[in-house]
Design an enzyme around this catalytic site. Structure first.
Site, PDB file in Angstrom:
ATOM      1  N   CYS A   1      -0.040   5.262   6.776  1.00 36.60           N
ATOM      2  CA  CYS A   1      -0.736   5.076   8.058  1.00 36.60           C
ATOM      3  C   CYS A   1       0.244   4.513   9.075  1.00 36.60           C
ATOM      4  CB  CYS A   1      -1.929   4.145   7.896  1.00 36.60           C
ATOM      5  SG  CYS A   1      -3.085   4.663   6.593  1.00 36.60           S
TER       6      CYS A   1
ATOM      7  N   ARG B   1     -18.232  -3.767  17.278  1.00 41.28           N
ATOM      8  CA  ARG B   1     -17.403  -4.956  17.085  1.00 41.28           C
ATOM      9  C   ARG B   1     -16.046  -4.851  17.769  1.00 41.28           C
ATOM     10  NH1 ARG B   1     -16.973  -5.646  11.330  1.00 41.28           N
ATOM     11  NH2 ARG B   1     -18.960  -6.730  11.520  1.00 41.28           N
TER      12      ARG B   1
ATOM     13  N   CYS C   1     -15.789 -10.592   5.346  1.00 39.57           N
ATOM     14  CA  CYS C   1     -15.230  -9.306   4.955  1.00 39.57           C
ATOM     15  C   CYS C   1     -13.958  -9.509   4.140  1.00 39.57           C
ATOM     16  CB  CYS C   1     -14.913  -8.472   6.198  1.00 39.57           C
ATOM     17  SG  CYS C   1     -16.300  -8.305   7.330  1.00 39.57           S
TER      18      CYS C   1
ATOM     19  N   CYS D   1       0.837  -1.201   0.000  1.00 34.74           N
ATOM     20  CA  CYS D   1       0.000   0.000   0.000  1.00 34.74           C
ATOM     21  C   CYS D   1       0.875   1.255   0.000  1.00 34.74           C
ATOM     22  CB  CYS D   1      -0.908  -0.008   1.226  1.00 34.74           C
ATOM     23  SG  CYS D   1      -2.025   1.415   1.280  1.00 34.74           S
TER      24      CYS D   1
ATOM     25  N   CYS E   1       0.103   0.720  10.244  1.00 29.12           N
ATOM     26  CA  CYS E   1      -0.178  -0.347   9.294  1.00 29.12           C
ATOM     27  C   CYS E   1       1.062  -1.066   8.776  1.00 29.12           C
ATOM     28  CB  CYS E   1      -0.972   0.199   8.120  1.00 29.12           C
ATOM     29  SG  CYS E   1      -1.509  -1.110   6.987  1.00 29.12           S
TER      30      CYS E   1
ATOM     31  N   CYS F   1     -18.929  -7.970   3.036  1.00 29.78           N
ATOM     32  CA  CYS F   1     -18.352  -6.679   3.379  1.00 29.78           C
ATOM     33  C   CYS F   1     -17.025  -6.560   2.641  1.00 29.78           C
ATOM     34  CB  CYS F   1     -18.134  -6.576   4.890  1.00 29.78           C
ATOM     35  SG  CYS F   1     -17.404  -5.006   5.452  1.00 29.78           S
TER      36      CYS F   1
ATOM     37  N   CYS G   1     -19.840   0.315   7.487  1.00 28.18           N
ATOM     38  CA  CYS G   1     -19.041  -0.237   8.585  1.00 28.18           C
ATOM     39  C   CYS G   1     -17.907   0.755   8.802  1.00 28.18           C
ATOM     40  CB  CYS G   1     -18.513  -1.622   8.218  1.00 28.18           C
ATOM     41  SG  CYS G   1     -17.433  -2.358   9.468  1.00 28.18           S
TER      42      CYS G   1
END
Length: 345
Positions: free
Chosen positions: A76, A279, A116, A72, A79, A147, A207
């Site tokens: 972040c 969650r 998901c 990616c 991450c 999802c 979500c």
């Protein structure tokens, strides 16, 4: 030994005072006031709200699978999939459809009702969506809720996912606006809100949650919850992640969040978003059974279920089933056929 009747008292006036008269309006000061309540008062209030809207012994089981790992371009700070950090995660191609379907079948066999699919993209290319749409259609055909979390969505992409049958799209706000720049610089806060708007406009359920334990203050945690609660409407699913520190990421070495502060965050999310599925997400492995039990008491009613969350560990399915049995809790079930889908419990 004599017995005496037990009396249950309403919450203290302090709890009632911070609940706004308009349900959609949650000033940060009011959310912060919830965080500041005595622990027992906060959990009492959260449990009341939870019981008004859900079966308190029911938990939704969701499984998360990385369909495209690593590489990616974002920065972040939490991450391990960011290409710029040396975390041992290497970029991989998108998984084959059969691999995803095998995992979805296994998840369903173990009791999951939602599957998901996550991809480490800043934003998907249209050609990527061709394959994701096929995955969504085939997973949905298995009788699972679907999802996806694929990054930012451009014009028309949410509509394509809706047409394929996607039930939920995950796109987290991560943290409060005022702390966001300390964690991420490659994507603006408004970019996230724009994607959520596209998802809503396409008719897909939202979500959306965040990560705590990144060095933010309690007031900044309140700011995150206020942002979520004031979305119109607020998300149907709210994943609350506790930072999983991965060596090589900028947030590695951050002071760990006190477990009871995490429980407080769950309780405040429940009170401010009463009908959402709250969650327990990343970081659950490190919590232990007692803290997880407190989170359920505070209003959590969904967990990620399986041995892995994208690239980090998660309690295994057998351990989760044993914990739910100890607590006298049960998994949510979905009965579906070719004509309709009905939620039981």
């Amino acid at each position: 030994m004599s017995s005496h009747p037990v009396s249950f008292h309403p919450p203290a006036k302090a709890v009632q005072d911070v609940v706004p008269t308009m349900p959609a309006a949650w000033p940060v000061d009011n959310v912060f006031a919830l965080f500041e309540l005595p622990f027992s008062e906060l959990l009492y209030c959260a449990q009341q709200v939870h019981r008004e809207n859900f079966d308190p012994s029911e938990v939704e089981l969701a499984t998360l699978m990385s369909i495209k790992t690593g590489g990616c371009p974002e920065d972040c700070g939490y991450c391990p999939q960011a290409a710029r950090y040396d975390t041992g995660v290497t970029a991989q191609k998108m998984l084959a459809l059969d691999t995803v379907l095998d995992a979805a079948r296994e998840a369903k066999a173990h009791g999951a009702t939602r599957f998901c699919m996550g991809a480490a993209w800043r934003e998907p290319k249209d050609r990527d969506l061709d394959r994701v749409e096929e995955m969504v259609r085939e997973v949905k055909a298995l009788g699972l809720e679907t999802c996806a979390t694929l990054g930012m969505l451009g014009e028309g992409q949410a509509e394509r996912l809706k047409q394929a049958g996607l039930d939920y799209y995950n796109h987290n706000l991560d943290t409060a606006p005022e702390f966001y720049g300390d964690v991420i610089s490659t994507r603006e806060y408004d970019n996230r809100l724009d994607t959520l708007g596209r998802v809503r406009n396409a008719g897909i359920k939202v979500c959306c949650g965040g990560i705590v334990g990144m060095g933010e203050s309690r007031r900044q945690r309140a700011g995150l919850i206020a942002q979520l609660a004031n979305l119109d409407p607020y998300p149907e699913s709210v994943p609350v992640n506790n930072l999983v520190q991965v060596e090589g990421t900028p947030l590695y070495g951050t002071e760990a969040l006190d477990p009871l502060e995490f429980v407080r965050t769950i309780a405040v999310a429940r009170i401010t978003m009463p009908k959402a599925r709250v969650r327990l997400s990343a970081g659950r492995r490190e919590m232990g059974e007692a803290v997880q039990a407190l989170c359920f008491l505070a209003g959590a009613n969904s967990i990620f279920y399986g041995d892995k969350l994208l690239t980090t560990g998660n309690p295994d399915a057998e351990a989760d089933r044993a914990l739910l049995a100890k607590l006298g809790m049960h998994a949510r079930h979905i009965v579906s056929d070719a004509r309709c889908e009905v939620t039981e419990g």
